[in-house]
Design a protein around this motif. Structure first.
Motif, PDB file in Angstrom:
ATOM      1  N   THR A   1      13.997  -5.908   0.833  1.00  0.00           N
ATOM      2  CA  THR A   1      12.831  -5.298   0.199  1.00  0.00           C
ATOM      3  C   THR A   1      12.446  -6.093  -1.038  1.00  0.00           C
ATOM      4  O   THR A   1      13.266  -6.289  -1.932  1.00  0.00           O
ATOM      5  CB  THR A   1      13.110  -3.836  -0.190  1.00  0.00           C
ATOM      6  OG1 THR A   1      14.222  -3.780  -1.083  1.00  0.00           O
ATOM      7  CG2 THR A   1      13.428  -3.001   1.039  1.00  0.00           C
TER       8      THR A   1
ATOM      9  N   SER B   1      10.442   3.389   5.101  1.00  0.00           N
ATOM     10  CA  SER B   1       9.027   3.271   5.411  1.00  0.00           C
ATOM     11  C   SER B   1       8.783   3.057   6.895  1.00  0.00           C
ATOM     12  O   SER B   1       9.693   2.780   7.683  1.00  0.00           O
ATOM     13  CB  SER B   1       8.426   2.091   4.631  1.00  0.00           C
ATOM     14  OG  SER B   1       8.990   0.874   5.099  1.00  0.00           O
TER      15      SER B   1
ATOM     16  N   THR C   1      10.113  -0.369   1.800  1.00  0.00           N
ATOM     17  CA  THR C   1      11.287   0.451   1.497  1.00  0.00           C
ATOM     18  C   THR C   1      12.064   0.655   2.784  1.00  0.00           C
ATOM     19  O   THR C   1      11.540   0.494   3.884  1.00  0.00           O
ATOM     20  CB  THR C   1      10.918   1.839   0.912  1.00  0.00           C
ATOM     21  OG1 THR C   1      10.327   2.638   1.938  1.00  0.00           O
ATOM     22  CG2 THR C   1       9.970   1.721  -0.266  1.00  0.00           C
TER      23      THR C   1
END
Length: 311
Positions: free
Chosen positions: A120, A98, A95
């Motif tokens: 992603t 992240s 993501t």
């Protein structure tokens, strides 16, 4: 349309002589004449007329010349787009918020000259297929879940063990704790709607549940991190796990608490995956950067599943 004939036409048009074009292209004058003749047959028009000084463009040749030049420019751009070192390094992260994304931001700060394309993908199977097809150069994943070994042509190295935090709203019974142990979490409802069967992160949490008797609920649709934070803030009975290096922003009135988990500290193992034959020079640069920038693997007092590959 054969690009060699187009290139020969442009060279002859710019030189004004077939012989000079032949010298520039390192072919014979006869080869130039044959290529021009083939191009004229294909187009159905005359492109040159012979003159005492060489060859002059006809009206059709003048009309075709700018398009021929553009064809050659497009061809060069097409080649450059896939030439090693000339195209962006394509890297998959789970993501945009992240720890994996944070690792790539750190890489960009140190190596701003490396052009990046960060995207992603959903799960490890999709990522591995994209690596093998050449659609991406590398992916950050937790590997390898039970019964899902990596293909022989895929290399991997563990680059980061990310501690998990417990995230609660202000009304949760643990909201005031400075830290919580895994044993203290037994019996508390931990809501994680993003846990999807068949994914590598589900394999991780399945082992965490089995090892420490936790109660992780995956009910309800996953509307994203904002909806998750809203629900945790408003529901005293719920908590969730959040990566310690995951970047999140929420309204001040949410009153959310990030609480370290200890005894042991569960860590999520991020690994970098790539194809062993990938020639992109920036991939080597990325691997060297990650090797120097990450540490803390297998630290005392941490937990990870037994199937996690060694560093």
């Amino acid at each position: 349309m054969d690009l060699d004939t187009v290139r020969t036409f442009v060279a002859a048009a710019e030189a004004g002589q077939f012989q000079e074009a032949a010298t520039e292209l390192a072919v014979t004058q006869q080869a130039v004449s044959k290529r021009i003749a083939a191009l004229e047959r294909g187009l159905g028009v005359r492109l040159f007329t012979r003159t005492p000084r060489g060859a002059a463009l006809t009206i059709d040749g003048q009309a075709f010349l700018p398009h021929a030049r553009e064809l050659l420019r497009v061809a060069e751009r097409a080649v450059a787009s896939v030439r090693a070192g000339r195209r962006p390094l394509r890297v998959d992260v789970l993501t945009s918020r992240s720890a994996q994304s944070g690792l790539m931001r750190g890489f960009h700060r140190v190596h701003p000259d490396v052009e990046l394309d960060v995207l992603t993908l959903f799960d490890i199977d999709t990522a591995v297929a994209a690596i093998r097809s050449g659609a991406i150069d590398a992916s950050f994943r937790a590997v390898a879940a039970p019964g899902r070994p990596l293909p022989e042509d895929i290399e991997s190295v563990r680059v980061l063990d990310e501690p998990l935090d417990l995230l609660t709203g202000p009304g949760h019974v643990l909201a005031g704790a400075r830290s919580v142990t895994l044993a203290q979490l037994a019996g508390h409802r931990i809501w994680m709607p993003g846990v999807v069967p068949g994914t590598e992160w589900t394999a991780y949490y399945d082992d965490l549940v089995a090892g420490f008797g936790l109660d992780i609920e995956v009910t309800g649709p996953n509307f994203g991190s904002d909806a998750l934070l809203d629900t945790i803030a408003d529901t005293p009975a719920l908590a969730t796990f959040m990566g310690g290096r995951t970047r999140l922003i929420w309204p001040a009135d949410h009153g959310l608490r990030r609480i370290p988990v200890t005894d042991p500290t569960p860590v999520y193992p991020h690994s970098l995956l790539w194809h062993r034959d990938n020639p992109h020079p920036a991939l080597t640069t990325l691997r060297a950067h990650l090797a120097a920038a990450t540490a803390g693997h297998d630290a005392v007092g941490t937990w990870r599943p037994g199937w996690v590959l060694p560093r």
